[in-house]
Design a protein around this motif. Structure first.
Motif, short mmCIF file in Angstrom:
data_model
loop_
_atom_site.label_atom_id
_atom_site.label_comp_id
_atom_site.label_asym_id
_atom_site.label_seq_id
_atom_site.Cartn_x
_atom_site.Cartn_y
_atom_site.Cartn_z
N LEU A 57 0.82 -1.21 0.00
CA LEU A 57 0.00 0.00 0.00
C LEU A 57 0.85 1.26 0.00
O LEU A 57 0.85 2.04 0.95
CB LEU A 57 -0.93 0.00 1.22
CG LEU A 57 -1.99 -1.10 1.24
CD1 LEU A 57 -2.87 -0.96 2.48
CD2 LEU A 57 -2.85 -1.05 -0.01
N VAL A 204 -6.09 8.32 2.38
CA VAL A 204 -6.97 7.20 2.08
C VAL A 204 -7.72 7.50 0.78
O VAL A 204 -8.32 8.56 0.64
CB VAL A 204 -7.97 6.96 3.22
CG1 VAL A 204 -8.95 5.85 2.85
CG2 VAL A 204 -7.24 6.63 4.50
N GLY A 205 -7.68 6.59 -0.18
CA GLY A 205 -8.36 6.82 -1.45
C GLY A 205 -8.92 5.55 -2.03
O GLY A 205 -8.30 4.49 -1.94
N THR A 206 -10.09 5.66 -2.62
CA THR A 206 -10.72 4.50 -3.27
C THR A 206 -10.86 4.71 -4.77
O THR A 206 -11.35 3.83 -5.47
CB THR A 206 -12.12 4.25 -2.68
OG1 THR A 206 -12.97 5.37 -2.97
CG2 THR A 206 -12.05 4.04 -1.17
N GLY A 207 -10.46 5.89 -5.25
CA GLY A 207 -10.64 6.20 -6.66
C GLY A 207 -12.02 6.74 -6.98
O GLY A 207 -12.30 7.07 -8.13
N SER A 208 -12.87 6.84 -5.96
CA SER A 208 -14.24 7.30 -6.17
C SER A 208 -14.40 8.76 -5.75
O SER A 208 -13.59 9.30 -5.00
CB SER A 208 -15.23 6.43 -5.40
OG SER A 208 -15.02 6.58 -4.01
N GLY A 211 -15.20 8.77 -1.86
CA GLY A 211 -14.49 7.82 -1.00
C GLY A 211 -13.02 8.14 -0.86
O GLY A 211 -12.17 7.32 -1.19
N HIS A 212 -12.68 9.33 -0.36
CA HIS A 212 -11.27 9.68 -0.15
C HIS A 212 -11.13 10.59 1.06
O HIS A 212 -12.06 11.31 1.45
CB HIS A 212 -10.68 10.36 -1.39
CG HIS A 212 -11.47 11.52 -1.90
ND1 HIS A 212 -11.35 12.79 -1.37
CD2 HIS A 212 -12.38 11.61 -2.89
CE1 HIS A 212 -12.16 13.61 -2.03
NE2 HIS A 212 -12.79 12.93 -2.95
N ARG A 243 -2.90 9.23 -13.48
CA ARG A 243 -4.32 8.97 -13.27
C ARG A 243 -5.14 10.18 -13.71
O ARG A 243 -4.92 11.29 -13.26
CB ARG A 243 -4.58 8.66 -11.79
CG ARG A 243 -3.88 7.39 -11.31
CD ARG A 243 -3.80 7.34 -9.80
NE ARG A 243 -2.98 8.42 -9.27
CZ ARG A 243 -2.76 8.62 -7.97
NH1 ARG A 243 -3.32 7.81 -7.08
NH2 ARG A 243 -2.01 9.62 -7.57
N HIS A 252 -10.15 15.46 -5.99
CA HIS A 252 -10.15 15.72 -4.54
C HIS A 252 -10.49 17.18 -4.28
O HIS A 252 -11.36 17.50 -3.45
CB HIS A 252 -8.80 15.40 -3.93
CG HIS A 252 -8.52 13.95 -3.81
ND1 HIS A 252 -7.36 13.45 -3.26
CD2 HIS A 252 -9.26 12.86 -4.16
CE1 HIS A 252 -7.39 12.12 -3.28
NE2 HIS A 252 -8.52 11.74 -3.82
#
Length: 313
Positions: A57, A204-208, A211-212, A243, A252
């Protein structure tokens, strides 16, 4: 959701810093927080949490000392503490919160609060605020221990930050708070002129979209404005990130501006002029890229500090 623990022996101490020890357990890199788990020495029998390393990670690619079985058992609680940090988790620990003991200001009286959605913005923002009395406030969304940040440690040593605060669930700062509101009010009562509010290393990131960890700064912006402060966003920008969601202005930054109820100042591009000289010698790195590889990122963060400095008159 099981904890990924392994037992091992401390095979090397590679670096000892205030609040942080870098070591190896059976030859594998590890970090320890001695204020939480006690001192550590060569040969100690320890338990480490290895999940982040096994999952590869990013910035969490090392083990974390979970318990020192040789000298870390039966440690006394902090004197005067009776409230738990990380409550009802395997790592719960008592800490003293400033809300219990210190005066809090009733208003921020226009104090600028710079919002950093990634920790790598903190150094250039502080460079833009050079000469002001600045407090750092760490909120959830990335690493929880303030002591993990080499950047904060370096900025404290250089006089660009005066104090490092932790807002629950963050911990291990110089001053601990239950809420962001209290942390901001305390810094004002302590006569600081500006606050840099950020997530810790390793967002913390989920790509959504929702969700970060950067969305924690939405709450910080709203609280700062409600208390009479002036929130300023250090806009996350990049010309080098592979990305799409982080190319140009990161999603973000866009979601923080979209969801915040407060009026957030977005710095002018011109405020970033002169960032190279102002940031010389500071720890500048974002996703493994330095200022020469992604200059727009550091320029935009510096601009936020300059914008805040201008508000001080």
């Amino acid at each position: 959701m099981p904890l990924g623990l392994r037992r091992g022996s401390v095979s090397a101490i590679t670096e000892e810093l205030p609040g942080l020890v870098r070591l190896e357990v059976d030859g594998i890199p590890c970090v320890a927080y001695p204020r939480l788990t006690g001192e550590v020495e060569l040969g100690d029998d320890v338990l480490v949490n290895e999940q982040a390393r096994l999952l590869e990670l990013g910035s969490g690619g090392f083990d974390v000392l979970y318990a020192n079985l040789t000298r870390g058992l039966g440690l006394a609680a902090e004197e005067g503490a009776h409230v738990m940090a990380l409550p009802y988790t395997p790592g719960q620990v008592t800490v003293c919160y400033k809300e219990e003991s210190d005066e809090l200001a009733g208003s921020l009286e226009g104090m600028p609060v710079v919002l950093c959605t990634v920790h790598s913005q903190v150094a250039p923002v502080c460079a833009g605020l050079a000469g002001a009395r600045v407090a750092y406030v760490q909120v959830a969304g990335g690493a929880l221990p303030v002591s993990l940040s080499d950047t904060v440690r370096s900025l404290r040593e250089r006089g660009l930050l005066e104090v490092a605060c932790a807002v629950a669930p963050c911990l291990d700062g110089e001053a601990q708070f239950v809420t962001t509101a209290a942390a901001l009010a305390w810094t004002k009562a302590q006569r600081h002129e500006a606050v840099v509010c950020a997530v810790g290393p390793g967002i913390v990131g989920t790509g959504s979209r929702l969700g970060h960890g950067a969305l924690t700064l939405v709450d910080a912006a709203n609280v700062a404005a409600a208390l009479g402060g002036r929130p300023i966003l250090a806009v996350r920008q990049s010309e080098a990130d592979s990305r799409e969601r982080h190319r140009g202005v990161s999603h973000h930054a866009e979601t923080v501006l979209e969801l915040a109820l407060a009026d957030i100042t977005v710095p002018e591009t011109a405020d970033g002029e002169g960032w190279e000289d102002a940031c010389a010698g500071l720890p500048l790195s974002h996703m493994g890229r330095g200022p020469g590889e992604d200059p727009v990122f550091f320029r935009a963060a510096y601009a936020a500090g300059v914008s805040a400095r201008r508000m001080l008159g």
